[in-house]
Design a protein around this motif. Structure first.
Motif, mmCIF file in Angstrom:
data_model
loop_
_atom_site.group_PDB
_atom_site.id
_atom_site.type_symbol
_atom_site.label_atom_id
_atom_site.label_comp_id
_atom_site.label_asym_id
_atom_site.label_seq_id
_atom_site.Cartn_x
_atom_site.Cartn_y
_atom_site.Cartn_z
ATOM 1 N N ASP A 1 -9.476 -4.160 -0.346
ATOM 2 C CA ASP A 1 -8.169 -4.624 0.146
ATOM 3 C C ASP A 1 -8.268 -5.221 1.549
ATOM 4 N N ASN A 2 -9.474 -5.693 1.901
ATOM 5 C CA ASN A 2 -9.686 -6.302 3.229
ATOM 6 C C ASN A 2 -9.286 -5.343 4.347
ATOM 7 N N ARG A 3 -9.483 -4.052 4.115
ATOM 8 C CA ARG A 3 -8.916 -3.029 4.983
ATOM 9 C C ARG A 3 -9.432 -3.093 6.420
ATOM 10 N N LEU A 4 -10.740 -3.358 6.584
ATOM 11 C CA LEU A 4 -11.261 -3.316 7.945
ATOM 12 C C LEU A 4 -10.822 -4.530 8.750
ATOM 13 N N ALA B 1 -23.037 -3.848 31.651
ATOM 14 C CA ALA B 1 -22.367 -4.437 30.500
ATOM 15 C C ALA B 1 -20.868 -4.455 30.767
ATOM 16 N N VAL B 2 -20.216 -5.553 30.360
ATOM 17 C CA VAL B 2 -18.769 -5.704 30.541
ATOM 18 C C VAL B 2 -18.141 -5.871 29.164
ATOM 19 N N GLN B 3 -17.035 -5.198 28.941
ATOM 20 C CA GLN B 3 -16.404 -5.208 27.638
ATOM 21 C C GLN B 3 -14.890 -5.113 27.738
ATOM 22 N N ILE B 4 -14.228 -5.486 26.651
ATOM 23 C CA ILE B 4 -12.785 -5.279 26.536
ATOM 24 C C ILE B 4 -12.595 -3.917 25.873
ATOM 25 N N ILE B 5 -11.992 -2.991 26.606
ATOM 26 C CA ILE B 5 -11.751 -1.648 26.082
ATOM 27 C C ILE B 5 -10.495 -1.692 25.209
ATOM 28 N N LEU B 6 -10.565 -1.089 24.028
ATOM 29 C CA LEU B 6 -9.461 -1.139 23.073
ATOM 30 C C LEU B 6 -8.749 0.208 22.957
ATOM 31 N N LYS B 7 -7.563 0.161 22.361
ATOM 32 C CA LYS B 7 -6.763 1.363 22.136
ATOM 33 C C LYS B 7 -5.974 1.192 20.833
ATOM 34 N N ASN B 8 -5.298 2.272 20.410
ATOM 35 C CA ASN B 8 -4.414 2.231 19.241
ATOM 36 C C ASN B 8 -5.123 1.674 18.007
ATOM 37 N N TYR B 9 -6.272 2.270 17.676
ATOM 38 C CA TYR B 9 -7.044 1.779 16.547
ATOM 39 C C TYR B 9 -7.146 2.828 15.437
ATOM 40 N N ARG B 10 -6.004 3.389 15.097
ATOM 41 C CA ARG B 10 -5.960 4.473 14.107
ATOM 42 C C ARG B 10 -6.526 4.043 12.759
ATOM 43 N N GLU B 11 -6.300 2.785 12.367
ATOM 44 C CA GLU B 11 -6.769 2.326 11.057
ATOM 45 C C GLU B 11 -8.296 2.237 11.000
ATOM 46 N N VAL B 12 -8.917 1.946 12.130
ATOM 47 C CA VAL B 12 -10.383 1.943 12.182
ATOM 48 C C VAL B 12 -10.906 3.372 12.044
ATOM 49 N N ALA C 1 -9.407 5.699 10.488
ATOM 50 C CA ALA C 1 -9.172 6.069 9.087
ATOM 51 C C ALA C 1 -10.340 5.612 8.210
ATOM 52 N N TYR C 2 -10.877 4.440 8.504
ATOM 53 C CA TYR C 2 -12.061 3.969 7.776
ATOM 54 C C TYR C 2 -13.246 4.904 8.020
ATOM 55 N N ARG C 3 -13.460 5.281 9.270
ATOM 56 C CA ARG C 3 -14.559 6.183 9.601
ATOM 57 C C ARG C 3 -14.367 7.557 8.943
ATOM 58 N N GLU C 4 -13.124 7.982 8.814
ATOM 59 C CA GLU C 4 -12.854 9.253 8.144
ATOM 60 C C GLU C 4 -13.221 9.177 6.664
ATOM 61 N N ASP D 1 -18.902 12.737 13.526
ATOM 62 C CA ASP D 1 -17.492 12.955 13.853
ATOM 63 C C ASP D 1 -16.781 11.606 13.842
ATOM 64 N N PRO D 2 -15.916 11.348 12.868
ATOM 65 C CA PRO D 2 -15.249 10.033 12.780
ATOM 66 C C PRO D 2 -14.334 9.741 13.957
ATOM 67 N N ASN D 3 -13.900 10.779 14.670
ATOM 68 C CA ASN D 3 -12.980 10.583 15.789
ATOM 69 C C ASN D 3 -13.687 10.459 17.136
ATOM 70 N N ASN D 4 -14.957 10.783 17.170
ATOM 71 C CA ASN D 4 -15.716 10.701 18.419
ATOM 72 C C ASN D 4 -16.256 9.282 18.551
ATOM 73 N N PHE D 5 -15.368 8.371 18.981
ATOM 74 C CA PHE D 5 -15.695 6.958 18.934
ATOM 75 C C PHE D 5 -14.840 6.202 19.929
ATOM 76 N N LEU D 6 -15.449 5.246 20.656
ATOM 77 C CA LEU D 6 -14.736 4.447 21.649
ATOM 78 C C LEU D 6 -14.852 2.967 21.269
ATOM 79 N N LEU D 7 -13.737 2.390 20.870
ATOM 80 C CA LEU D 7 -13.750 1.006 20.386
ATOM 81 C C LEU D 7 -13.718 0.022 21.549
ATOM 82 N N HIS D 8 -14.500 -1.052 21.431
ATOM 83 C CA HIS D 8 -14.544 -2.085 22.469
ATOM 84 C C HIS D 8 -15.113 -3.380 21.893
ATOM 85 N N ILE D 9 -14.899 -4.464 22.631
ATOM 86 C CA ILE D 9 -15.498 -5.756 22.307
ATOM 87 C C ILE D 9 -16.412 -6.126 23.464
#
Length: 227
Positions: free
Chosen positions: A128-131, A157-168, A170-173, A190-198
């Motif tokens: 369903d193109n979920r990711l 290293a420089v990155q864009i720090i992200l937030k509010n990524y519950r659906e990501v 959910a995929y890891r879960e 641990d699916p929740n021990n994760f820091l999303l960034h670009i």
């Protein structure tokens, strides 16, 4: 009469000072808002981008990522790399952008030994193109720095720090559920021990948690907003 007049003058001074102070604070807040790095909100439109599989036979070549349109990331890289206080032209760019969702070490060291295949992870991501439809928000511009071992070389290293990524998450879960069903040790992933960034760019090489850095809100150095 003189006392009353003096009191009136003092009151006028207090009021005018308060008004001026309020105006200064408001102007200061507006200035800070204007100073924020602006990224095009179209960066969130990832659902119409293709999912790119990352499959390989060598170590650290298997991972899962959310594809992000680089045309909205490149202007931020150019700005950051031309700003003395942010990087002063020292960053290297990959020329593409993505959000890593399953890290190469997670796959090689944890998931794959339990029998989880990269094909299964990709199948979960593309159902369903979920990711590619997963939503996320912008927290800030972040930077991490470390002296690498054993060569004692300064890395950045420089990155864009992200937030509010519950659906990501959910995929890891769901990946975690697959991992456990195949007999994996739940304590290792641990699916929740994760820091999303670009990642925008890096000096010499990218930095990871293995280098002792964490790319979360703790690494924020500049405000960034999408509009």
């Amino acid at each position: 009469m003189r006392i009353a007049a003096s009191m009136m003058v003092m009151l006028a001074l207090v009021v005018s000072t308060a008004v001026a102070g309020s105006h200064h604070k408001k102007h200061h807040r507006n200035s800070k808002k204007k100073d924020a790095i602006i990224i095009d909100k179209k960066v969130f439109n990832t659902a119409n981008l293709p999912f790119i599989p990352h499959n390989g036979t060598a170590l650290f070549t298997n991972w899962v990522g959310l594809n992000v349109d680089y045309q909205y990331i490149q202007p931020i890289f150019n700005l950051v790399n031309s700003t003395a206080s942010l990087s002063n032209g020292t960053l290297l760019s990959r020329g593409e952008s993505h959000i890593t969702v399953i890290l190469p070490p997670e796959y090689d060291n944890i998931l794959h030994p339990a029998g989880v295949t990269i094909e299964e992870l990709n199948a979960l991501a593309t159902a369903d193109n979920r990711l590619q439809r997963a939503r996320f928000g912008i927290e800030c511009l972040g930077r991490v720095q470390a002296v690498s071992e054993p060569d004692k070389v300064f890395q950045q290293a420089v990155q864009i720090i992200l937030k509010n990524y519950r659906e990501v998450v959910a995929y890891r879960e769901e990946v975690f559920g697959l991992f456990v069903r195949k007999g994996g040790n739940p304590a290792l992933f641990d699916p929740n021990n994760f820091l999303l960034h670009i990642t925008l760019g890096f000096r010499r090489r990218n930095l990871f948690v293995e280098d002792g850095v964490f790319k979360g809100k703790n690494a924020c150095i500049h405000k960034m907003v999408a509009r």
